[in-house]
Design an enzyme around this catalytic site. Structure first.
Site, short mmCIF file in Angstrom:
data_model
loop_
_atom_site.label_atom_id
_atom_site.label_comp_id
_atom_site.label_asym_id
_atom_site.label_seq_id
_atom_site.Cartn_x
_atom_site.Cartn_y
_atom_site.Cartn_z
N GLU A 16 -43.01 15.67 -18.19
CA GLU A 16 -43.59 14.47 -17.70
C GLU A 16 -43.99 13.61 -18.94
O GLU A 16 -44.06 12.33 -18.72
CB GLU A 16 -44.75 14.93 -16.68
CG GLU A 16 -44.22 15.35 -15.52
CD GLU A 16 -44.08 16.69 -15.50
OE1 GLU A 16 -44.02 17.28 -14.32
OE2 GLU A 16 -43.98 17.58 -16.43
N PHE A 32 -53.27 23.76 -4.14
CA PHE A 32 -52.20 24.00 -4.73
C PHE A 32 -51.86 22.76 -5.75
O PHE A 32 -51.90 21.83 -5.16
CB PHE A 32 -51.07 24.53 -4.08
CG PHE A 32 -49.77 24.96 -5.00
CD1 PHE A 32 -49.83 26.09 -6.18
CD2 PHE A 32 -48.65 24.07 -4.62
CE1 PHE A 32 -48.93 26.00 -6.85
CE2 PHE A 32 -47.55 24.44 -5.61
CZ PHE A 32 -47.46 25.22 -6.73
N GLN A 33 -51.77 22.81 -6.97
CA GLN A 33 -51.42 21.87 -7.78
C GLN A 33 -52.41 20.47 -7.64
O GLN A 33 -51.96 19.39 -7.62
CB GLN A 33 -49.96 21.28 -7.38
CG GLN A 33 -48.94 22.35 -8.02
CD GLN A 33 -47.55 21.76 -8.26
OE1 GLN A 33 -46.98 20.80 -7.52
NE2 GLN A 33 -46.80 22.39 -9.36
N LYS A 93 -50.43 12.89 -0.75
CA LYS A 93 -49.07 12.88 -0.28
C LYS A 93 -49.19 12.47 1.42
O LYS A 93 -48.22 11.78 1.78
CB LYS A 93 -49.09 14.34 -0.05
CG LYS A 93 -47.37 14.71 0.40
CD LYS A 93 -46.71 16.11 0.34
CE LYS A 93 -45.59 16.39 0.72
NZ LYS A 93 -45.20 17.85 0.49
N MET A 101 -46.77 15.34 -43.81
CA MET A 101 -48.14 14.62 -43.85
C MET A 101 -49.41 15.71 -43.95
O MET A 101 -50.05 15.37 -44.77
CB MET A 101 -48.48 13.58 -42.97
CG MET A 101 -49.66 12.65 -43.03
SD MET A 101 -49.20 11.56 -44.58
CE MET A 101 -48.04 10.28 -44.04
#
Length: 592
Positions: A70, A132-133, A182, A501
């Site tokens: 993602e 959940f999630q 949802k 760096m």
């Protein structure tokens, strides 16, 4: 636009019956994206967004690009937005989908990139119950977005999307998150069409600058003895490069760009002094410190540009600051003439006033100022060991690329580190929006996703990702996406076997204690590229740099990963160390 070409007949029938169709929230979302002329959406599916993905399956005007992480979805949409000026769109699921996207959102926020990130959320009745999630998307993203929305009712979907795009692209641009439970994406509501306009009482960014302030700026500029024009990413975001070039050429004043502003003024023009700041040129930094009138355009005087603010304030100068964001003005440096407005509009008005006034710069003073600048230029602060035939110098790789691609439309992305600074110093960007990198947040891993997004938008242009062996491994899985969606980019890894760096700072500030900056157990990048279905090249000798690049360019339809084994001891100079002023530069190893 209809959700798919197949629905044209049914839509016509519905209008004939004069009925308003009922659509699911997910379908309204897709119609909203179509109305906004969105061509690409980068994303990754999950439970909370399955209704949305089902709606995407039923349409054929927007291409969804399935990334492998993602974070890369947001980076790719970000790169697309930077190169085109359009709003980039990403789609992720709830919970870990959102948290994986956070780095990409923060990256876009720090650089003021117009984006809409659509996030799935657990069903409305489950919010706050540790479902959940589930995560608090609005709370988590609040500090790193321009605005965010939680769509609580399907009837709000179209208007919310209109607001999101409007906020993202107007004023000082930035990412906007739209969090969709949802059930909201599944529920139906009558759909009368996408709003043509939107009004928000609390959001009304100023575009036109104050005429009186612009006239004051004109007087100050035209009477300057040592003028300087300092420009940042705001010039590019406002698509004001043409106006900037007109102004600089009309006045004959020296000009510099920040890291984020490169390309706004042609790097090959003699009036361009190079990038300024921590790894800027001697002439750019000295002019910044010693000018008597400074015109700052779409820049924010950040710490990497002016160094120590107390050192910067030692010299008396008058400062004009043009910026669309009033909160950026006098934030770090007190200015004398603030002008709040869109850079393009303000510069257009300033140019018109200069023409009308008949005023001319002080030619004698300007000539003396240019003589001083030319003296600084003679120090050749970007010199390096060009005669070395034993090891590849990273600067040489960038210079070779520039010489080979300067006459074709080329986009350069980079990750973050030494390679980023060498690309900024040695690739001469003459056009805007061709240099795509993470400035404010300094995010490693953006290079390949940026390049993917750009290549979809600009299929006929050459797209190169300049990276390091450290940065590239953070999103290297996106080589799989490159294969699936046929985005033949060229990856140039300046592989010095160090987190370069970090190693440089450890050499300079930590007496050479290289704590965890050596890259051990590196993969065979050639075989790894081949495993992803691409072409891999290993380049170990300076004389092989140009032939390798030439061969890679011939492979127009293939992604090519070039592993350049570069000098592990090379440092980026000039360099301003932390806490120092911008004229207190280290120019090479002799200063250590």
């Amino acid at each position: 636009m209809d959700i798919s070409k197949a629905e044209i007949a049914s839509a016509a029938a519905a209008s004939a019956n004069d009925t308003v169709p009922e659509l699911r929230g997910a379908e309204i979302l897709v119609k909203s994206l179509q109305a906004e002329n969105v061509k690409y959406v980068w994303g990754y599916p999950g439970g909370a967004v399955l209704h949305i993905y089902d709606a995407f399956y039923k349409q054929d005007t927007i291409q969804h690009v399935l990334v492998r992480h993602e974070q890369a979805a947001v980076h790719a949409a970000d790169g697309y937005a930077r190169a085109t000026g359009d709003v980039g769109v990403a789609l992720v699921t709830s919970g870990p989908g959102v948290t994986n996207a956070i780095t990409g959102i923060a990256t876009a926020y720090m650089d003021s990139i117009p984006m809409v990130i659509i996030t799935g959320q657990v069903p409305s009745h489950a919010i706050g119950l540790d479902a959940f999630q589930e995560c608090d998307t609005v709370g988590i993203t609040r500090p790193i977005v321009k605005h965010n929305f939680l769509v609580k009712d399907v009837r709000q979907m179209a208007e919310t999307m209109k607001k999101a795009f409007h906020i993202a692209r107007t004023g000082r641009p930035g990412p906007v998150v739209v969090d969709i439970p949802k059930d909201v994406s599944f529920n139906k509501t009558p759909y009368a069409g996408y709003p043509e306009s939107v009004e928000m009482r609390s959001y009304s960014p100023v575009r036109k600058g104050h005429g009186g302030q612009i006239r004051k700026a004109l007087q100050l500029l035209m009477h300057a003895k040592r003028p300087y024009i300092y420009t940042g990413g705001g010039v590019l975001l406002s698509n004001a490069s043409a106006e900037l070039r007109t102004l600089v050429d009309m006045l004959g004043y020296p000009c510099t760009n920040t890291l984020m502003g490169l390309g706004a003024y042609p790097a090959t023009d003699p009036k361009f002094l190079g990038m300024l700041g921590m790894h800027g040129t001697v002439e750019a930094n000295n002019a910044m410190q010693n000018c008597d009138v400074l015109l700052a355009v779409g820049a924010r005087f950040d710490d990497r540009v002016i160094g120590n603010p107390k050192h910067f304030a030692q010299n008396d100068r008058k400062i004009i600051h043009i910026d669309i964001d009033p909160s950026s003005i006098s934030k770090r440096v007190k200015v004398d003439i603030p002008i709040v407005g869109d850079v393009k509009d303000v510069l257009t008005e300033l140019i018109a006033m200069i023409k009308e006034s008949g005023l001319k710069p002080d030619a004698d003073a300007l000539g003396g100022w240019w003589n001083t600048i030319d003296g600084w230029r003679k120090r050749d602060c970007l010199r390096y060991d060009r005669a070395n035939k034993d090891v590849i110098k990273p600067q040489f790789v960038i210079e070779t690329l520039w010489n080979m691609t300067k006459d074709v439309d080329t986009y350069i992305t980079s990750d973050v580190g030494q390679h980023q600074m060498w690309a900024a110093q040695f690739y001469k960007f003459n056009e805007p929006r061709r240099w795509i990198n993470s400035g404010g947040l300094g995010t490693m891993g953006v290079g390949i996703p940026y390049a993917m997004g750009i290549k979809l938008a600009k299929p006929d242009s050459e797209v190169y990702c300049v990276t390091g062996e450290g940065s590239v491994q953070m999103c290297i899985q996106e080589l799989s996406t490159c294969l699936q969606y046929n985005t033949p980019i060229k990856v140039m890894a300046l592989n010095n076997r160090y987190l370069g760096m970090v190693r440089q700072w450890q050499e300079l500030d930590y007496e050479g204690r290289y704590s965890h900056s050596y890259m051990d157990a590196l993969p065979n990048f050639v075989k790894l590229a081949e495993a992803y279905g691409h072409v891999g090249m290993l380049i170990e000798r300076p004389q092989d740099v140009e032939p390798a690049l030439r061969e890679a360019r011939k492979l127009k339809d293939r992604t090519v990963f070039m592993d350049f084994r570069t000098d592990p001891t090379e440092n980026v100079f000039p360099m301003v160390q932390a806490g120092k002023g911008i004229t207190e530069m280290l120019l090479g190893s002799e200063d250590l």
